[in-house]
Write a protein that holds these residues in place. Structure first.
Motif, PDB file in Angstrom:
ATOM      1  N   LEU A 242       0.826  -1.215   0.000  1.00  0.00           N
ATOM      2  CA  LEU A 242       0.000   0.000   0.000  1.00  0.00           C
ATOM      3  C   LEU A 242       0.864   1.270   0.000  1.00  0.00           C
ATOM      4  CD1 LEU A 242      -2.897  -1.225   2.305  1.00  0.00           C
ATOM      5  CD2 LEU A 242      -2.767  -1.225  -0.203  1.00  0.00           C
ATOM      6  N   GLY A 243       0.224   2.439   0.177  1.00  0.00           N
ATOM      7  CA  GLY A 243       0.947   3.694   0.001  1.00  0.00           C
ATOM      8  C   GLY A 243       1.543   3.724  -1.400  1.00  0.00           C
ATOM      9  N   PRO A 244       2.777   4.193  -1.539  1.00  0.00           N
ATOM     10  CA  PRO A 244       3.419   4.186  -2.862  1.00  0.00           C
ATOM     11  C   PRO A 244       3.921   2.799  -3.264  1.00  0.00           C
ATOM     12  CG  PRO A 244       4.892   5.104  -1.226  1.00  0.00           C
ATOM     13  CD  PRO A 244       3.587   4.862  -0.515  1.00  0.00           C
ATOM     14  N   GLY A 245       3.649   1.806  -2.420  1.00  0.00           N
ATOM     15  CA  GLY A 245       4.007   0.427  -2.719  1.00  0.00           C
ATOM     16  C   GLY A 245       2.957  -0.234  -3.597  1.00  0.00           C
ATOM     17  N   HIS A 246       2.599  -1.477  -3.266  1.00  0.00           N
ATOM     18  CA  HIS A 246       1.782  -2.300  -4.151  1.00  0.00           C
ATOM     19  C   HIS A 246       0.584  -2.876  -3.409  1.00  0.00           C
ATOM     20  CE1 HIS A 246       6.056  -2.229  -5.222  1.00  0.00           C
ATOM     21  NE2 HIS A 246       5.634  -2.130  -6.468  1.00  0.00           N
ATOM     22  N   ASN A 247      -0.263  -3.561  -4.135  1.00  0.00           N
ATOM     23  CA  ASN A 247      -1.414  -4.192  -3.507  1.00  0.00           C
ATOM     24  C   ASN A 247      -0.983  -5.460  -2.762  1.00  0.00           C
ATOM     25  OD1 ASN A 247      -3.758  -2.517  -4.473  1.00  0.00           O
ATOM     26  ND2 ASN A 247      -2.777  -3.010  -6.425  1.00  0.00           N
ATOM     27  N   PRO A 248      -1.663  -5.779  -1.658  1.00  0.00           N
ATOM     28  CA  PRO A 248      -1.235  -6.897  -0.812  1.00  0.00           C
ATOM     29  C   PRO A 248      -1.518  -8.253  -1.453  1.00  0.00           C
ATOM     30  CG  PRO A 248      -2.630  -5.332   0.407  1.00  0.00           C
ATOM     31  CD  PRO A 248      -2.770  -5.027  -1.046  1.00  0.00           C
ATOM     32  N   THR A 249      -0.540  -9.140  -1.364  1.00  0.00           N
ATOM     33  CA  THR A 249      -0.688 -10.479  -1.923  1.00  0.00           C
ATOM     34  C   THR A 249      -1.892 -11.202  -1.329  1.00  0.00           C
ATOM     35  OG1 THR A 249       1.717 -10.572  -2.168  1.00  0.00           O
ATOM     36  CG2 THR A 249       0.528 -12.658  -2.320  1.00  0.00           C
ATOM     37  N   GLU A 250      -2.043 -11.137  -0.004  1.00  0.00           N
ATOM     38  CA  GLU A 250      -3.143 -11.844   0.646  1.00  0.00           C
ATOM     39  C   GLU A 250      -4.504 -11.296   0.209  1.00  0.00           C
ATOM     40  OE1 GLU A 250      -0.361 -10.869   4.164  1.00  0.00           O
ATOM     41  OE2 GLU A 250      -0.465 -10.333   2.043  1.00  0.00           O
ATOM     42  N   SER A 251      -4.563  -9.980  -0.048  1.00  0.00           N
ATOM     43  CA  SER A 251      -5.825  -9.387  -0.493  1.00  0.00           C
ATOM     44  C   SER A 251      -6.221  -9.915  -1.864  1.00  0.00           C
ATOM     45  CB  SER A 251      -5.713  -7.858  -0.528  1.00  0.00           C
ATOM     46  OG  SER A 251      -5.458  -7.346   0.764  1.00  0.00           O
ATOM     47  N   LEU A 252      -5.238 -10.090  -2.731  1.00  0.00           N
ATOM     48  CA  LEU A 252      -5.530 -10.662  -4.052  1.00  0.00           C
ATOM     49  C   LEU A 252      -6.097 -12.066  -3.913  1.00  0.00           C
ATOM     50  CD1 LEU A 252      -5.066 -10.418  -7.259  1.00  0.00           C
ATOM     51  CD2 LEU A 252      -3.098 -11.882  -6.804  1.00  0.00           C
ATOM     52  N   VAL A 253      -5.471 -12.882  -3.054  1.00  0.00           N
ATOM     53  CA  VAL A 253      -5.938 -14.255  -2.850  1.00  0.00           C
ATOM     54  C   VAL A 253      -7.391 -14.248  -2.392  1.00  0.00           C
ATOM     55  CG1 VAL A 253      -5.633 -16.363  -1.500  1.00  0.00           C
ATOM     56  CG2 VAL A 253      -3.621 -15.114  -2.358  1.00  0.00           C
ATOM     57  N   GLU A 254      -7.705 -13.419  -1.407  1.00  0.00           N
ATOM     58  CA  GLU A 254      -9.064 -13.376  -0.868  1.00  0.00           C
ATOM     59  C   GLU A 254     -10.051 -12.806  -1.885  1.00  0.00           C
ATOM     60  OE1 GLU A 254      -9.841 -14.860   1.732  1.00  0.00           O
ATOM     61  OE2 GLU A 254      -8.110 -14.909   3.084  1.00  0.00           O
ATOM     62  N   MET A 255      -9.608 -11.829  -2.652  1.00  0.00           N
ATOM     63  CA  MET A 255     -10.488 -11.198  -3.644  1.00  0.00           C
ATOM     64  C   MET A 255     -10.953 -12.196  -4.697  1.00  0.00           C
ATOM     65  SD  MET A 255      -9.636  -7.932  -6.129  1.00  0.00           S
ATOM     66  CE  MET A 255      -8.465  -8.821  -7.160  1.00  0.00           C
ATOM     67  N   LEU A 256     -10.091 -13.142  -5.051  1.00  0.00           N
ATOM     68  CA  LEU A 256     -10.404 -14.081  -6.119  1.00  0.00           C
ATOM     69  C   LEU A 256     -11.241 -15.272  -5.665  1.00  0.00           C
ATOM     70  CD1 LEU A 256      -7.066 -14.186  -8.161  1.00  0.00           C
ATOM     71  CD2 LEU A 256      -9.118 -12.814  -8.561  1.00  0.00           C
ATOM     72  N   GLU A 257     -11.488 -15.372  -4.361  1.00  0.00           N
ATOM     73  CA  GLU A 257     -12.269 -16.503  -3.874  1.00  0.00           C
ATOM     74  C   GLU A 257     -13.676 -16.497  -4.499  1.00  0.00           C
ATOM     75  OE1 GLU A 257     -13.680 -18.549   0.351  1.00  0.00           O
ATOM     76  OE2 GLU A 257     -12.359 -16.810   0.357  1.00  0.00           O
ATOM     77  N   ASP A 258     -14.092 -17.669  -4.999  1.00  0.00           N
ATOM     78  CA  ASP A 258     -15.422 -17.860  -5.590  1.00  0.00           C
ATOM     79  C   ASP A 258     -15.661 -16.998  -6.830  1.00  0.00           C
ATOM     80  OD1 ASP A 258     -16.063 -19.715  -3.595  1.00  0.00           O
ATOM     81  OD2 ASP A 258     -16.839 -18.143  -2.269  1.00  0.00           O
ATOM     82  N   THR A 259     -14.596 -16.630  -7.533  1.00  0.00           N
ATOM     83  CA  THR A 259     -14.753 -15.816  -8.743  1.00  0.00           C
ATOM     84  C   THR A 259     -14.508 -16.610 -10.020  1.00  0.00           C
ATOM     85  OG1 THR A 259     -12.422 -15.158  -8.722  1.00  0.00           O
ATOM     86  CG2 THR A 259     -13.987 -13.718  -7.560  1.00  0.00           C
ATOM     87  N   GLY A 260     -14.022 -17.842  -9.877  1.00  0.00           N
ATOM     88  CA  GLY A 260     -13.624 -18.588 -11.068  1.00  0.00           C
ATOM     89  C   GLY A 260     -12.160 -18.427 -11.388  1.00  0.00           C
ATOM     90  N   TYR A 261     -11.432 -17.730 -10.506  1.00  0.00           N
ATOM     91  CA  TYR A 261      -9.979 -17.574 -10.646  1.00  0.00           C
ATOM     92  C   TYR A 261      -9.324 -17.980  -9.330  1.00  0.00           C
ATOM     93  CZ  TYR A 261     -11.696 -14.385 -14.287  1.00  0.00           C
ATOM     94  OH  TYR A 261     -12.368 -13.838 -15.346  1.00  0.00           O
ATOM     95  N   THR A 262      -8.074 -18.427  -9.418  1.00  0.00           N
ATOM     96  CA  THR A 262      -7.346 -18.770  -8.196  1.00  0.00           C
ATOM     97  C   THR A 262      -5.861 -18.541  -8.407  1.00  0.00           C
ATOM     98  OG1 THR A 262      -6.876 -20.510  -6.576  1.00  0.00           O
ATOM     99  CG2 THR A 262      -7.074 -21.203  -8.869  1.00  0.00           C
ATOM    100  N   THR A 263      -5.183 -18.180  -7.331  1.00  0.00           N
ATOM    101  CA  THR A 263      -3.724 -18.032  -7.397  1.00  0.00           C
ATOM    102  C   THR A 263      -3.013 -19.333  -7.045  1.00  0.00           C
ATOM    103  OG1 THR A 263      -3.542 -17.369  -5.077  1.00  0.00           O
ATOM    104  CG2 THR A 263      -3.895 -15.608  -6.709  1.00  0.00           C
ATOM    105  N   GLY A 264      -3.693 -20.195  -6.280  1.00  0.00           N
ATOM    106  CA  GLY A 264      -3.048 -21.421  -5.831  1.00  0.00           C
ATOM    107  C   GLY A 264      -1.968 -21.193  -4.790  1.00  0.00           C
ATOM    108  N   LEU A 265      -1.876 -19.982  -4.245  1.00  0.00           N
ATOM    109  CA  LEU A 265      -0.846 -19.690  -3.249  1.00  0.00           C
ATOM    110  C   LEU A 265      -1.196 -20.306  -1.897  1.00  0.00           C
ATOM    111  CD1 LEU A 265      -0.056 -15.949  -4.048  1.00  0.00           C
ATOM    112  CD2 LEU A 265       1.298 -17.967  -4.668  1.00  0.00           C
TER     113      LEU A 265
END
Length: 505
Positions: A242-265
């Motif tokens: 966050l801030g001038p950094g990047h989006n959180p890895t864990e947030s991406l994993v949770e965001m994709l739940e039940d969407t038809g996409y997965t990171t497999g992390l």
């Protein structure tokens, strides 16, 4: 697509490079990354970005670390991972263009020392400036990722980005990356560009998307890019995000739940990585970016967060900190005069510094040498025409003509000269790696070579150090000593001074 058979979205983890470059001024020591490497290696990432960008400079300038040794260390500790770096095309990791055989040598040595994926970009999106590096990567058998630096201007269009993608694929790139260094990529353009590239080049062409988080909209942009067919995205573990950094890895994993996409992390490993860097981050508090929340003003100024802090520093040095808003307004005007270059290293620093000069001294009354070179074509071709009046001023300042050919074509073979210069330095070990280090940072490398034997220095500070005894006069401050070197303190007890020497475990 069903949730029983979700599409795999690959992830590049940034915590070992761009995350701490964006949030902690690239100051993190290798020893503070090592404990997390096993979990990173086994978490299931497509690649781990751990080298390139500003890390090379920071290693020798601030940390007394050999960056080549850092790469070799990561290679040993991440045996199952693709190691990834950011390479500035013909600039390598320095700030000027290098002759072609030097580019070849650098890529060969990086591959030899353990690098797998080379994300190659040019600050102006001038494909002539990445061609040689991409060819060198292909010769080593490693993965060449061609990069599109995303920006917005009256001249930047979806079709223009598609045409750039086509040129990079024609060069032999194994994948493409849309690189959004200023968090300008809104959700709909993300969808439009990725889908247009896929439509033009086919589903088989890998598209990666890299965004920063500064404006607060880009996690949605990643989702839209995924829906458009993106194959991989970049994130950083939440403790350094966050801030001038990047989006959180864990947030991406949770965001994709039940969407038809997965990171497999592996979320259990991600949380262990998070816990480690959550403990490390406070030690680097003095280097933390001042941007802690959301900066939507960037959509108007188009200025990356790191560039803002750099301009603030320049103004403070001149006693003109109160003029930052004038500078922020001047940057887009300077950028337009320069042909709308994307604002990424080194063009962001060049345009930003010239904007500061314009505000403090009058518009183009004083030109930096780098800005003159940008105006005259010595960094490459820009998407738009440059202001002819400013070109004339730049020519008078630099006492040389403007050019239209690839800048590196003006360079003569320089390896033998660079090698001779490096070998004459105290502490140079004679390796090609040392020659390359000196070639890219000729002002910094001589001091590093002299002190390298003292071992790495960790500039992180224990938050509790304020309550600890103070070092003896002349002794380094806590957290700024070579990692294995004894530290001597003077401790006053009952009115008497005692000398105490402590050797770190």
């Amino acid at each position: 697509m069903t949730q029983q058979n979700p599409r795999k979205i690959e992830v590049t983890e940034l915590v070992l490079r761009d995350a701490h470059q964006s949030l902690l001024a690239t100051r993190m020591a290798t020893e503070d990354m090592i404990p997390a490497c096993e979990d990173i290696d086994k978490a299931g990432y497509w690649s781990v970005e751990c080298w390139g960008g500003a890390t090379f400079d920071s290693c020798i300038r601030f940390l007394n670390e050999d960056p080549w040794e850092r790469l070799r260390t990561f290679r040993k500790l991440l045996p199952n991972s693709r190691l990834q770096m950011l390479l500035r095309g013909q600039n390598l990791l320095g700030y000027r263009h290098y002759e072609d055989t030097v580019v070849d040598r650098f890529v060969e040595k990086a591959a030899e020392n353990g690098m797998d994926v080379f994300r190659v970009f040019d600050a102006l999106n001038d494909v002539r400036n990445v061609r040689r590096a991409i060819r060198a990567v292909k010769r080593t058998g490693k993965h060449a990722q061609g990069t599109i630096c995303y920006t917005i201007s009256p001249l930047h269009t979806v079709q223009g980005y598609v045409e750039l993608a086509e040129k990079l694929v024609d060069m032999g790139c194994d994948s493409l990356c849309i690189k959004d260094m200023a968090a300008l990529l809104k959700p709909q353009p993300a969808y439009d560009i990725v889908s247009a590239i896929k439509e033009s080049l086919g589903e088989a062409v890998r598209v990666h998307v890299h965004v920063h988080a500064t404006t607060g909209v880009t996690l949605v942009s990643l989702m839209k890019a995924i829906e458009a067919g993106a194959d991989a995205v970049d994130t950083s573990i939440s403790a350094l995000s966050l801030g001038p950094g990047h989006n959180p890895t864990e947030s991406l994993v949770e965001m994709l739940e039940d969407t038809g996409y997965t990171t497999g992390l592996d979320m259990e490993r991600l949380l262990r990585i998070k816990d480690h860097f959550a403990k490390i981050r406070p030690r680097y508090a003095e280097f933390l970016s001042n941007i802690t929340g959301v900066e939507t003003e960037i959509f108007q100024s188009q200025i990356p967060g790191g560039m803002i802090s750099n301009m603030e520093s320049q103004l403070k040095q001149q006693g003109a900190a109160d003029r930052i808003r004038e500078v922020l307004a001047e940057v887009p005007r300077v950028r337009a005069d320069a042909g709308y270059p994307p604002l990424v290293t080194p063009s962001s620093q060049i345009v930003g510094t010239q904007a500061v000069f314009n505000v403090l001294m009058g518009r183009y009354k004083v030109l930096t040498g780098e800005f003159a070179d940008l105006m005259l074509g010595y960094y490459g071709e820009t998407i738009g025409p440059r202001n002819p009046e400013v070109i004339s001023l730049a020519g008078a300042h630099a006492k040389k003509p403007s050019i239209t050919q690839r800048p590196a074509d003006l360079l003569t073979p320089e390896w033998d000269q660079l090698r001779a210069g490096a070998l004459a330095l105290e502490g140079c070990n004679g390796s090609d790696e040392d020659v390359l280090t000196h070639s890219m940072f000729p002002q910094v490398a001589p001091r590093f070579f002299k002190t390298r034997a003292q071992g790495p220095k960790n500039v992180g500070r224990d938050p509790r150090a304020a309550a600890a005894p103070q070092p003896a006069s002349g002794a380094p401050a806590p957290g700024q000593t070579p990692v294995r070197t004894p530290i001597t303190y003077e401790v006053k007890l009952d009115g008497r001074t005692h000398t105490v020497t402590v050797t770190p475990a």
